[in-house]
Design an enzyme around this catalytic site. Structure first.
Site, PDB file in Angstrom:
ATOM      1  N   CYS B  29       9.787  34.386   6.883  1.00 34.16           N
ATOM      2  CA  CYS B  29      10.346  34.349   8.219  1.00 34.16           C
ATOM      3  C   CYS B  29      11.141  35.707   8.864  1.00 34.16           C
ATOM      4  O   CYS B  29      12.064  36.215   7.920  1.00 34.16           O
ATOM      5  CB  CYS B  29      11.446  33.023   7.900  1.00 34.16           C
ATOM      6  SG  CYS B  29      13.096  33.257   8.913  1.00 34.16           S
ATOM      7  N   CYS B  32      14.975  35.419   9.085  1.00 34.70           N
ATOM      8  CA  CYS B  32      15.542  35.367   7.735  1.00 34.70           C
ATOM      9  C   CYS B  32      15.686  36.910   7.314  1.00 34.70           C
ATOM     10  O   CYS B  32      16.666  37.214   6.687  1.00 34.70           O
ATOM     11  CB  CYS B  32      14.818  34.609   6.754  1.00 34.70           C
ATOM     12  SG  CYS B  32      14.414  32.830   7.220  1.00 34.70           S
TER      13      CYS B  32
END
Lengths: 306, 106
Positions: B29, B32
């Site tokens: 991600c 993230c």
């Protein structure tokens, strides 16, 4: 497929932009990593003198017009300007543990007693600090730099090579010419749109609810919307399919069934159900990309800065 | 302080702190990865708050339990009770802004 590439652009003729050829890890990044490690390994000391910017302060609310606050811990971080505590952060600077102050927190005026405060003591980034990291064979800042390169150079080089491969693929898609069978293209998009709609729904995202406005879409309208979003993938798909075919890499329906069967087995799902939720073109796209990024990466690496 | 990696075994204990911020993140991600260094910086700088991270790839049961639908999702707790949550990548300034909602609201 009925849709065809008429004039297939040769990406080997492209000049790769200098920016894409760069992959070296700058020394500043390694220095920043060392500084972050020093912060991670910082020790905390109780503040015995007056509180200063950068300290963390733990207070307890002893009086407030809003009863829910009384007895609650109030944390203040002078110098960080946390919204709602700006005034309290300024007021607490220069105070000592045990002292009581009145300040604004959020929308409430309250009296708090300072119960404790800690100050972060960060080690200097030097050879002694590097020794404390306990990395085998690494005891100086320059040895850490060498070690960091050993750990990350290949990953950065590979990432940069994927950037070049992506550039080759997008340019090939843009510069080639096509003869598109519109009905085939729409069916291709529709199949993927249906899978996308159902997959999103299973993940809790309902594509029937529009991002703007209040009119709820029907299933068919939402699938059509998802299918339209797939249109941009059709030409890139033709390109990666062609490049893989030139390499002799042609995944069959049997490969597809085997891959789905494996996933179904792992997830304890009946094969029929897994097949219903899967899509051949999505599988093809995944394995085509996997093949191309792996096979074109070494060639891309050869074009990168030394 | 560092950000503590939670598992299904230690999660409930970790969120019992006075003020706790949990980062539900994923391996692949981008948002993230963008947030991680800022969260690490906040954790180093702000004592008394417990910073926790949950790798949803390795801890799917925790992601399911907290109904995580987007990555990263940040869930804020006071003494084990969820106060609120937000999703999406954040730089330090936004982390401060979100934490102030945990710290300075009833």
């Amino acid at each position: 497929m009925k849709s065809k590439i008429i004039d297939f652009f040769d990406y080997n003729t492209l000049e790769i932009p200098t920016e894409l050829k760069k992959w070296h890890i700058p020394e500043e990044e390694i220095q920043k990593e060392l500084e972050a490690l020093a912060a991670d390994n910082a020790s905390q000391a109780e503040v015995t003198d007056t509180i200063a910017d950068g300290d963390s302060v733990r207070c307890v609310c002893t009086a407030c017009g809003e009863k829910a606050w009384v007895g609650r811990t109030v944390l203040l971080y002078p110098g960080r300007c946390l919204p709602g505590a700006e005034e309290a952060e300024k007021r607490i600077v220069g105070c000592k543990v045990g002292q009581e102050i009145t300040c604004m927190v959020g929308q409430w005026e309250m009296t708090v007693t300072i119960e404790g405060a800690v100050r972060q003591i960060t080690s200097a980034v030097n050879d002694a600090f590097v020794v404390s990291l306990n990395i085998p064979g690494v005891s100086t800042v320059s040895e850490y730099s060498r070690w960091y390169h050993q750990q990350h150079d290949m990953e950065r080089k590979t990432k940069a090579s994927y950037g070049i491969t992506h550039f080759w693929l997008t340019q090939t898609a843009e510069r080639s010419t096509y003869e598109i069978d519109e009905e085939e293209k729409w069916q291709w998009c529709l199949e993927r749109g249906k899978i996308m709609f159902e997959g999103m729904l299973a993940a809790g995202v309902d594509m029937r609810i529009p991002e703007e406005g209040f009119e709820i879409l029907t299933d068919e309208q939402a699938i059509e919307k998802a299918a339209r979003e797939q249109e941009r993938n059709f030409i890139p798909f033709l390109v990666i399919q062609k490049l893989c075919a030139l390499d002799g890499f042609v995944p069959t329906e049997e490969d597809y069934r085997n891959a789905i069967a494996e996933i179904a087995k792992k997830q304890g799902m009946p094969l029929e159900e897994a097949m219903r939720k899967a899509c051949f073109s999505l599988y093809q796209e995944m394995v085509f990309k996997e093949h191309l990024f792996t096979s074109m990466s070494p060639k891309a690496m050869a074009c990168m800065e030394v | 302080m560092t950000v503590i990696e939670a598992t299904a075994q230690n999660f409930d204990q970790l969120i019992q702190g006075e003020y706790v911020m949990v980062d539900f993140y994923g391996d692949h991600c981008g948002a993230c990865a963008f947030t991680a260094p800022f969260l690490r910086q906040a954790a180093s700088d702000m004592a008394y708050i417990t910073f926790v991270k949950v790798n949803t790839t390795h801890q799917p049961e925790l992601a399911k339990r907290f109904d995580i639908k987007a990555l990263p999702t940040f869930v804020y707790f006071r003494k084990g009770k969820e106060v609120y949550r937000n999703a999406g990548g954040m730089a330090l300034e936004t982390i401060h802004k979100e934490l102030s909602k945990l710290l300075y609201r009833i």
